[in-house]
Design an enzyme around this catalytic site. Structure first.
Site, mmCIF file in Angstrom:
data_model
loop_
_atom_site.group_PDB
_atom_site.id
_atom_site.type_symbol
_atom_site.label_atom_id
_atom_site.label_comp_id
_atom_site.label_asym_id
_atom_site.label_seq_id
_atom_site.Cartn_x
_atom_site.Cartn_y
_atom_site.Cartn_z
ATOM 1 N N GLY A 1 0.820 -1.197 0.000
ATOM 2 C CA GLY A 1 0.000 0.000 0.000
ATOM 3 C C GLY A 1 0.859 1.254 0.000
ATOM 4 C CG ASP B 1 1.569 -0.724 10.385
ATOM 5 O OD1 ASP B 1 0.433 -0.937 9.921
ATOM 6 O OD2 ASP B 1 2.424 -0.049 9.780
ATOM 7 N NE ARG C 1 -2.600 -5.790 9.478
ATOM 8 C CZ ARG C 1 -1.573 -5.048 9.108
ATOM 9 N NH1 ARG C 1 -1.336 -3.910 9.724
ATOM 10 N NH2 ARG C 1 -0.793 -5.438 8.118
#
Length: 440
Positions: free
Chosen positions: A97, A322, A353
């Site tokens: 990305g 992240d 996620r």
């Protein structure tokens, strides 16, 4: 055929010094800046993951040569106008990305249509969030389903500067607009929610015409058209996102201690450190220094017998976006109920996620309440798993795989984790380091 990892027991205590791979965010940005620089740029400790290799292939398709010898890379830049825009050009961002979004800003001045493609996972992600602001410069896009890859960027007759309000805390969108502003006469103004600032730091180090005002809730960035970029030699520090897995493994293990060498501790990236400290975890930075605008240090961590639950402040989200999957593992062992909110951005990643956090915690037997943008985790300080757990069909999201490995080594049980090769996108040496920690 999917490669499977089976883990049958918890990790024994360890006391080690390790070095993890180069920072992915800086590695990709180094490739892109160097592709427009005057002359040869050299990087040491470049992360040779699939995402970075895809970046090298992308600049090669634009006529820029490079040479790799182990983890040393040379890029032979041709200057700010050095790209060769061929007819029927296709750029493949694969799973990245960062590459897919950033390179759109760099090729905004293309005289010919360029098609941007990606793998199955990337093709499901939202590219409208970057095509919308880039369109305001005067460029036209055509997206699949008005949102996804493949997309085509078309020629613009004349680029004009814009004012852009980035509200999601996306460093990718901010950086892409910055790159487009470098191509545009006049001053582009960006008002951006706080997010990682590697692009801005590189701009400042390279003495590009950028000004930055740091406000309390956002940054105001102004960028003017650039005439040239000097060559960029860089010894890339270790990645905090990769380090996070071993930080958490050490915290959750018994009688263990770890030092991770030469890690990038950029203020916009250490959300995991700030969150874990609020949970009572002792983490120490040693040998701190500044390198080309970036803060670098060795990180020392010890096992934690008692972990405190947290009501996580939303202001820490962007600096840990992240790392939340492994942070949730720490919350699973905390005393009390931890609450994380404002996390809708987690579902804009390689896989949804936040949904996968719920799935993994449920499989572990950890009570949680998950919504579309929040999760409440009911910690169990005595958590010990003895059952079989299977992790698969997670869109080959490298962080889901690595989080599952850390959970297996920390809490026990028999884990069967599919798609072992998923780590190649960001951290090919992950399992090698894991095996090193298990050696006495």
């Amino acid at each position: 055929m999917s490669k499977i990892l089976i883990i049958k027991k918890k990790i024994d205590n360890f006391k080690k010094v390790i070095k993890v791979s180069g920072d992915k965010s800086i590695s990709i940005r180094w490739v892109l800046f160097s592709s427009l620089a005057d002359g040869t740029s050299t990087a040491k400790n470049l992360l040779m993951s699939e995402d970075v290799v895809a970046s090298l292939k992308a600049i090669k398709s634009l006529g820029i040569k490079f040479k790799v010898n182990k983890n040393i890379c040379k890029i032979y830049g041709k200057g700010i106008n050095g790209y060769n825009y061929k007819k029927n050009l296709i750029i493949n961002a694969e799973n990245s990305g960062t590459l897919g979004r950033l390179i759109l800003g760099l090729i905004i001045n293309t005289p010919k249509p360029i098609k941007l493609i990606g793998d199955k996972s990337l093709s499901k992600r939202d590219f409208k969030r970057i095509s919308d602001p880039l369109s305001k410069f005067g460029t036209r896009f055509k997206l699949t389903n008005n949102k996804n890859l493949p997309l085509t960027i078309y020629r613009s007759t004349k680029l004009k500067p814009i004012k852009y309000f980035e509200q999601k805390g996306s460093a990718q969108c901010k950086s892409s607009v910055l790159f487009a502003g470098m191509r545009t006469s006049g001053t582009t103004v960006i008002r951006a929610k706080k997010s990682r600032n590697h692009t801005e730091l590189l701009c400042k180090y390279l003495n590009l015409p950028i000004t930055i005002k740091n406000k309390k809730k956002y940054d105001e960035i102004k960028i003017k058209k650039i005439k040239n970029i000097k060559n960029l030699n860089y010894d890339i520090p270790s990645d905090i996102s990769s380090s996070a897995f071993f930080i958490v493994l050490t915290v959750l293990s018994n009688n263990s201690e770890l030092i991770i060498k030469n890690v990038n501790i950029n203020d916009t990236r250490i959300g995991i450190i700030q969150i874990l400290k609020k949970m009572g975890v002792k983490i120490v930075f040693k040998n701190k220094k500044i390198y080309k605008g970036e803060k670098i240090a060795d990180i020392k961590i010890k096992s934690q017998k008692s972990i405190t639950a947290i009501n996580c402040p939303e202001k820490l989200n962007s600096g840990a976006i992240d790392e939340f999957l492994v942070i949730f593992l720490v919350a699973a062992k905390a005393k009390g109920i931890s609450y994380f909110k404002g996390l809708s951005e987690l579902n804009q990643k390689e896989s949804p996620r936040l949904k996968w956090a719920e799935i993994i915690l449920n499989k572990m037997g950890v009570k949680n309440i998950t919504t579309k943008d929040s999760i409440k985790i009911f910690g169990n300080p005595n958590l010990n798993i003895s059952k079989k757990i299977i992790i698969k069909n997670y869109l080959k999201d490298h962080r889901v795989f690595m989080t599952s490995v850390i959970a297996a080594l920390s809490f026990g049980g028999i884990w069967k984790i599919y798609d072992k090769d998923s780590i190649k996108t960001s951290f090919p040496n992950f399992l090698k380091i894991v095996r090193n920690l298990t050696k006495k």
